[in-house]
Every structure is written in C-alpha cells, then in structure tokens.
Enzyme design. Structure first.
Site, PDB file in Angstrom:
ATOM      1  N   CYS A  11      42.397  52.549  39.832  1.00  9.05           N
ATOM      2  CA  CYS A  11      41.570  52.955  40.971  1.00  9.05           C
ATOM      3  C   CYS A  11      40.840  54.216  40.522  1.00  9.05           C
ATOM      4  O   CYS A  11      41.472  55.134  39.977  1.00  9.05           O
ATOM      5  CB  CYS A  11      42.455  53.239  42.180  1.00  9.05           C
ATOM      6  SG  CYS A  11      41.606  54.094  43.522  1.00  9.05           S
ATOM      7  N   CYS A  41      34.399  50.993  41.460  1.00 12.27           N
ATOM      8  CA  CYS A  41      35.528  50.835  42.377  1.00 12.27           C
ATOM      9  C   CYS A  41      36.240  49.527  42.006  1.00 12.27           C
ATOM     10  O   CYS A  41      35.618  48.457  42.050  1.00 12.27           O
ATOM     11  CB  CYS A  41      34.981  50.763  43.799  1.00 12.27           C
ATOM     12  SG  CYS A  41      36.208  50.421  45.070  1.00 12.27           S
TER      13      CYS A  41
HETATM   14  N1  DGL Z   1      38.069  53.934  44.190  1.00 12.82           N
HETATM   15  C1  DGL Z   1      38.634  52.745  44.586  1.00 12.82           C
HETATM   16  C2  DGL Z   1      39.104  51.810  43.497  1.00 12.82           C
HETATM   17  O1  DGL Z   1      38.767  52.018  42.361  1.00 12.82           O
HETATM   18  C3  DGL Z   1      39.020  52.383  45.957  1.00 12.82           C
HETATM   19  C4  DGL Z   1      39.915  53.215  46.765  1.00 12.82           C
HETATM   20  C5  DGL Z   1      39.915  52.729  48.199  1.00 12.82           C
HETATM   21  O2  DGL Z   1      38.899  52.924  48.840  1.00 12.82           O
HETATM   22  O3  DGL Z   1      40.929  52.181  48.655  1.00 12.82           O
HETATM   23  O4  DGL Z   1      39.797  50.875  43.759  1.00 12.82           O
END
Ligand code: DGL
Length: 262
Positions: free
Chosen positions: A182, A74
């Site tokens: 993301c 993430c």
């Molecule tokens: N998958 C996430 C990232 O890579 C986060 C998305 C979120 O929860 O806002 O930033």
C-alpha cells in the site's frame, strides 16, 4: 495525445505521493499532476464498484487536463479498477503491484504483505501468489489503521510508533521480508524497519512502477524531450489544506531520496 502532456498520478489520498517522488527522481523532466482523493479515503474498506467509480472519475479529470498517461499510485485502486480502466480509456494506464517477486527472490523465509483488505482479497494479488507458487511463504496482513494514520497524523512520532506496534501485536512469527503493498506505508518505512529490529528487509513497489511507466512512455514515443525540469502540481479532493500538507510530504520524500527511489 502529445509528448508534451503531463503524467497524471492518483491515489485515495497521500500515499501515492511516494510514487510521485519515485517518478520525479527517475524522470525529472516530465511534468506531473497528482490527484489525492483524501476526502474519500480509505479506499480499502469500500466496495470494488465504489473504488472503480472514484478511479474512473479521477482518470476523466486527468485526461481532461491533457495527461498523456496515468499512474494508479494505489494498490487498492489497481486491484479494483485497472482492467476496466484499460478497456475504457485511450491513454496508457500503469498500476501498482505488491513487490512480492523481489521479496521472494531475497529470502526463503516468511514474507509479510502489508496491504489493504481489498488488495489482499482481490484476484490480482492471489493470482500473483499462485504464479509465484508462494502461498506457504506469504503472510497476508491488512492494516487499515496505518492508512488513516498516514492521512491524518504522519508527523506525530509518538502516535506513529504506537500504531505501528499495535498493528503487529498479534504477529507470532518474525518475517524475513515485509512488502509494503500500500503506497501509504512507504511513509512508515523507517518505523516498520525499526519495529522488526532491522532484521527484515522492507520493500515497496515504487521504483518498479516508475520504471514500468518509463518503458511504456518510451514504447509509445511519449517521453518529453529536452532537459528542463518538469513541473509538479498537486490537487486534493479535501482542498487547500491537504494540498499544502501534500507538498510538505513530497519535499520530505525528495530530500530523503535515497531512501525511496533506489
Ligand atoms: N494507498 C492505497 C494503496 O496503495 C490505498 C489506501 C486506502 O485508501 O485504503 O492501496
């Protein structure tokens, strides 16, 4: 810490499954334990402290389960928490980095970075842009609706196409590259490529993260020995329904392997 331990992977929800797929492809005999925090998604609109607290609680759980290394799948949690987690925890922690280095090496035109507001605002990202002297080339593009879309309606083709179009509706300049900053957005890669008429290169940082994990395990002699395929376990704070959905999404990614792992 045992070389036989699993690798823990976590995300605010389903996005990090795309990183799990890349890790499994690169190191098929490692066993992986994934934790998706869908109940608390999205992280990108929370405070930095709240994201750190969730990240720390999940890391504690993964360590309790005997994980020998943890991947923060993430970008948002990496921005908010990786430094403090590395100071606090004894296992290697591998984070994400928006793939702007490869994007800048491919083009001299505009590079649109699609990420959460938190990732784009935090020092980690801004330092990266500064180090690459790339400010004039970078277009920061927060896209919270795309995170919610992947969490809840990834399989609704019509809604996916509409939401992707809406996301870029105010864009005035066509980028030469789009960086998926993301992990959720990897699930929308084909739609984003299509939106830009396949004229922009769309890249993510998943393979880079998997390779970094491999290097860190090798450095510490933590790679699993033998050739038996590793186990893949998925947990989610929303419980069984999201765990089942996650399994379908992971197998979809693994079937489309060449799209995501190369
Ligand atoms: N998958 C996430 C990232 O890579 C986060 C998305 C979120 O929860 O806002 O930033």
């Amino acid at each position: 810490m045992k070389a036989s331990g699993r690798i823990g992977i976590f995300d605010s929800g389903l996005g990090g499954l795309s990183v799990m797929a890349a890790i499994h492809q690169l190191m098929p005999n490692e066993s992986l334990l994934y934790y998706g925090d869908s109940k608390n998604a999205p992280y990108g609109i929370k405070t930095k402290e709240a994201v750190y607290d969730r990240s720390k609680a999940i890391c504690d759980l993964l360590i309790e389960e005997g994980c020998k290394a943890i991947v923060i799948a993430c970008n948002t949690a990496t921005s908010a928490a990786v430094t403090k987690l590395r100071e606090t925890l004894s296992v290697p922690i591998i984070g994400m980095e928006p793939a702007i280095k490869p994007a800048l090496s491919m083009t001299e035109g505009k590079v649109l970075v699609l990420a959460t507001a938190m990732t784009l605002k935090e020092d980690k990202f801004n330092q990266l842009v500064l180090d690459m002297s790339a400010e004039s080339q970078i277009l920061r593009w927060p896209a919270p609706d795309l995170v919610t879309l992947v969490e809840n309606d990834f399989d609704n083709e019509k809604l996916v196409a509409e939401t992707v179009s809406k996301c870029f509706a105010t864009l005035t300049e066509a980028p030469k590259a789009v960086v998926l900053g993301c992990t959720h957005f990897v699930f929308l890669k084909k739609e984003i490529e299509a939106y830009f008429n396949h004229e922009a290169v769309v890249i993510d940082g998943n393979l880079g993260t998997a390779q970094q994990l491999k290097r860190q395990l090798e450095k510490r002699n933590l790679c699993i020995e033998g050739i038996k395929e590793g186990t893949l376990e998925i947990r989610n704070s929303f419980g069984e329904a999201f765990e089942e959905k996650s399994k379908c999404m992971l197998s979809h990614l693994l079937k489309e392997a060449k799209h995501y792992g190369e």
